[in-house]
Design a protein around this motif. Structure first.
Motif, short mmCIF file in Angstrom:
data_model
loop_
_atom_site.label_atom_id
_atom_site.label_comp_id
_atom_site.label_asym_id
_atom_site.label_seq_id
_atom_site.Cartn_x
_atom_site.Cartn_y
_atom_site.Cartn_z
N ARG A 300 -22.06 -43.03 -11.50
CA ARG A 300 -23.23 -43.72 -10.94
C ARG A 300 -23.36 -43.39 -9.46
O ARG A 300 -22.43 -42.91 -8.82
CB ARG A 300 -23.07 -45.22 -11.14
CG ARG A 300 -23.01 -45.65 -12.62
CD ARG A 300 -22.73 -47.14 -12.72
NE ARG A 300 -23.76 -47.94 -12.07
CZ ARG A 300 -23.65 -49.23 -11.83
NH1 ARG A 300 -22.54 -49.88 -12.16
NH2 ARG A 300 -24.63 -49.91 -11.23
N HIS A 301 -24.53 -43.67 -8.90
CA HIS A 301 -24.81 -43.43 -7.47
C HIS A 301 -24.58 -41.96 -7.10
O HIS A 301 -23.98 -41.64 -6.08
CB HIS A 301 -23.94 -44.34 -6.60
CG HIS A 301 -23.96 -45.79 -6.99
ND1 HIS A 301 -25.12 -46.55 -6.97
CD2 HIS A 301 -22.98 -46.60 -7.45
CE1 HIS A 301 -24.83 -47.79 -7.37
NE2 HIS A 301 -23.55 -47.84 -7.67
N THR A 302 -25.11 -41.08 -7.95
CA THR A 302 -24.93 -39.64 -7.74
C THR A 302 -25.44 -39.19 -6.38
O THR A 302 -24.79 -38.40 -5.68
CB THR A 302 -25.66 -38.86 -8.86
OG1 THR A 302 -24.99 -39.09 -10.10
CG2 THR A 302 -25.67 -37.37 -8.57
N GLU A 303 -26.62 -39.69 -5.98
CA GLU A 303 -27.20 -39.25 -4.71
C GLU A 303 -26.33 -39.67 -3.53
O GLU A 303 -26.14 -38.89 -2.58
CB GLU A 303 -28.61 -39.84 -4.55
CG GLU A 303 -29.33 -39.32 -3.31
CD GLU A 303 -30.74 -39.88 -3.20
OE1 GLU A 303 -31.63 -39.16 -2.69
OE2 GLU A 303 -30.95 -41.05 -3.61
N ASP A 304 -25.75 -40.88 -3.57
CA ASP A 304 -24.88 -41.34 -2.49
C ASP A 304 -23.61 -40.50 -2.41
O ASP A 304 -23.13 -40.16 -1.31
CB ASP A 304 -24.52 -42.81 -2.69
CG ASP A 304 -25.73 -43.73 -2.57
OD1 ASP A 304 -26.70 -43.32 -1.90
OD2 ASP A 304 -25.71 -44.83 -3.13
N PRO A 318 -18.58 -43.13 -0.43
CA PRO A 318 -18.61 -44.57 -0.14
C PRO A 318 -18.39 -45.39 -1.41
O PRO A 318 -18.40 -44.87 -2.51
CB PRO A 318 -20.02 -44.77 0.43
CG PRO A 318 -20.84 -43.69 -0.21
CD PRO A 318 -19.92 -42.52 -0.34
N GLY A 319 -18.20 -46.70 -1.23
CA GLY A 319 -18.08 -47.60 -2.37
C GLY A 319 -16.67 -48.09 -2.59
O GLY A 319 -15.71 -47.63 -1.97
N SER A 320 -16.54 -49.03 -3.50
CA SER A 320 -15.24 -49.66 -3.79
C SER A 320 -14.34 -48.76 -4.60
O SER A 320 -13.11 -48.93 -4.59
CB SER A 320 -15.46 -50.98 -4.52
OG SER A 320 -16.18 -50.76 -5.73
N ARG A 321 -14.90 -47.81 -5.34
CA ARG A 321 -14.10 -46.86 -6.11
C ARG A 321 -14.50 -45.44 -5.69
O ARG A 321 -15.21 -44.73 -6.40
CB ARG A 321 -14.32 -47.05 -7.61
CG ARG A 321 -13.98 -48.46 -8.12
CD ARG A 321 -14.29 -48.58 -9.59
NE ARG A 321 -13.41 -47.74 -10.39
CZ ARG A 321 -13.62 -47.43 -11.66
NH1 ARG A 321 -14.71 -47.87 -12.28
NH2 ARG A 321 -12.77 -46.66 -12.33
#
Length: 446
Positions: A300-304, A318-321
């Motif tokens: 998920r969140h491929t663009e980020d 970025p992100g929790s994982r």
């Protein structure tokens, strides 16, 4: 579920505890005792990971690697200036050379050695962690350094391998400071075997000379194998340009036609092969996937993730994982990035190809693109495009780069730029130019 980084660490540890190299089937059997990994998936990891070098064992080698040797490789070296002028900031290990040799006399007595015996020091640990070598035992790390850093060991005497007599054509005889050893044995092609008149082991003269240099008996005992691995690491390597299989880590049939290239025509909505296309059909020129129990799964969140990856300063998303961009893992699970074909392989009018940019680390923790001016307005002789073309031609090559009056060697396999005069290194990174989802849609609509 496969532990990608764990597999690499386990294989490295096994190689180092078996004198630095093993036949591929032996290595797989030992790794399999801890990780339920198929032979074809392990072969894929070994060929992709710069930690390992695949060397031909005999003249012919089959596709599955059953006739080859796997050698443990690292770009880390001991700092040569550390014991001379107190080097403080560099990308080399600060360790006592005699501690690596296993025979530092100060480490055994009351008097403390003035040079570091601490592998996990404030300077060394970040370097080891970046190369994912921080979990190795000291003796495993030291063997890895010995077989990768030629400056730690004396050369094999070329004159000894010529002429006749017990010392060949070497005029220094027992006073020679180089190793008197059969060069064909080191290269793995001595036809005489045990009957060879040249040394295949360390003789008394060699042992005395090595002991005077500070090497321990255990290291001296393993030296014939270490010299063979030194040659293997600089000898003929199985090319990576062969057609890659991308197998699953579980024990199910492997789709040999699976590709890691996204179909340009599908993005433009005009792929005439439809479901029969061997390339990946996706609506973006990049795609991030992670292994789960059933194979590759979209992240998920491929663009980020892509935006973070395109910035050479970032080692994690970025992100929790977060995704670890250096190890290509997420919480130890393998991650891969699929993309469209490199822009240098297509004419300029092709849209949504992947433009790869090449960067080197500057003096102020910044990243500078090759071919662009640095803070002193100096530019390198090769641009990102030229490096990309060279990389696609041979991703194991080493190219020469000029900047001002200095020349550097850039190793694609290690992703380091080395100054041969001062023996310093700078990290190199290859990252794509970022393109957002909105930009993709605009390009398609036009």
């Amino acid at each position: 579920m496969s532990n990608y980084s764990g597999i690499i660490h386990q294989a490295t540890s096994i190689l180092c505890s078996h004198k630095g190299s093993l036949d591929f089937p032996q290595l797989h059997r030992k790794v399999f005792q801890r990780f339920n990994i198929t032979e074809d998936y392990f072969w894929y990891i070994v060929k992709k990971c710069p930690r390992f070098v695949v060397v031909r064992n005999r003249e012919r080698m089959d596709e599955w690697g059953t006739d080859c040797v796997i050698v443990a490789k690292t770009s880390l070296r001991l700092c040569r200036n550390y014991t001379k002028d107190g080097c403080r900031e560099c990308q080399e290990l600060h360790l006592c050379k005699y501690y690596v040799y296993g025979n530092c006399r100060y480490g055994k007595g009351r008097k403390q050695c003035k040079f570091s015996h601490d592998v996990s020091s404030e300077h060394n640990h970040p370097l080891l962690r970046e190369c994912t070598l921080h979990e190795l035992h000291d003796d495993e790390l030291f063997l890895l350094l010995l077989q990768n850093d030629p400056s730690l060991l004396p050369e094999v005497c070329s004159h000894y391998n010529k002429g006749t007599g017990p010392h060949g054509a070497c005029t220094f005889r027992e006073g020679c400071t180089k190793m008197h050893m059969c060069m064909h044995f080191v290269q793995g092609d001595c036809m005489f075997g045990p009957k060879c008149k040249r040394q295949h082991m360390i003789d008394d003269h060699g042992r005395r000379m090595l002991e005077e240099k500070g090497l321990s008996g255990d290291v001296i005992h393993d030296l014939p194998f270490i010299y063979q691995n030194l040659y293997r690491l600089n000898g003929p390597v199985v090319p990576y340009a062969t057609r890659e299989r991308v197998p699953e880590p579980l024990s199910r049939p492997v789709n040999l036609k699976e590709e890691m290239e996204i179909c340009l025509h599908f993005i433009r909505r005009n792929c005439r092969f439809q479901d029969q296309c061997i390339r990946v059909h996706f609506n973006l020129p990049y795609k991030w996937e992670v292994i789960d129990g059933n194979g590759w799964k979209d992240l998920r969140h491929t663009e980020d993730i892509e935006r973070a990856f395109c910035d050479p300063r970032n080692t994690h998303s970025p992100g929790s994982r977060p995704v670890d961009f250096l190890a290509m893992t997420r919480e130890s699970d393998p991650v891969r990035r699929l993309s469209t074909v490199s822009s240098v392989t297509k004419p300029a009018h092709y849209i949504l190809t992947t433009e790869w940019l090449w960067y080197y680390k500057g003096d102020h923790e910044n990243w500078i693109e090759f071919g662009k001016p640095d803070d002193k307005q100096r530019t390198t002789s090769l641009s990102s495009r030229e490096l990309e073309e060279a990389y696609l031609a041979n991703c194991s090559a080493e190219v020469t780069v000029m900047k001002g009056h200095r020349h550097y060697y850039l190793s694609f396999q290690d992703m380091y730029q080395r100054n041969p005069k001062h023996n310093t290194k700078r990290r190199v990174r290859r990252r794509p130019r970022f393109i957002s989802i909105r930009e993709v849609e605009d390009k398609i609509s036009r």
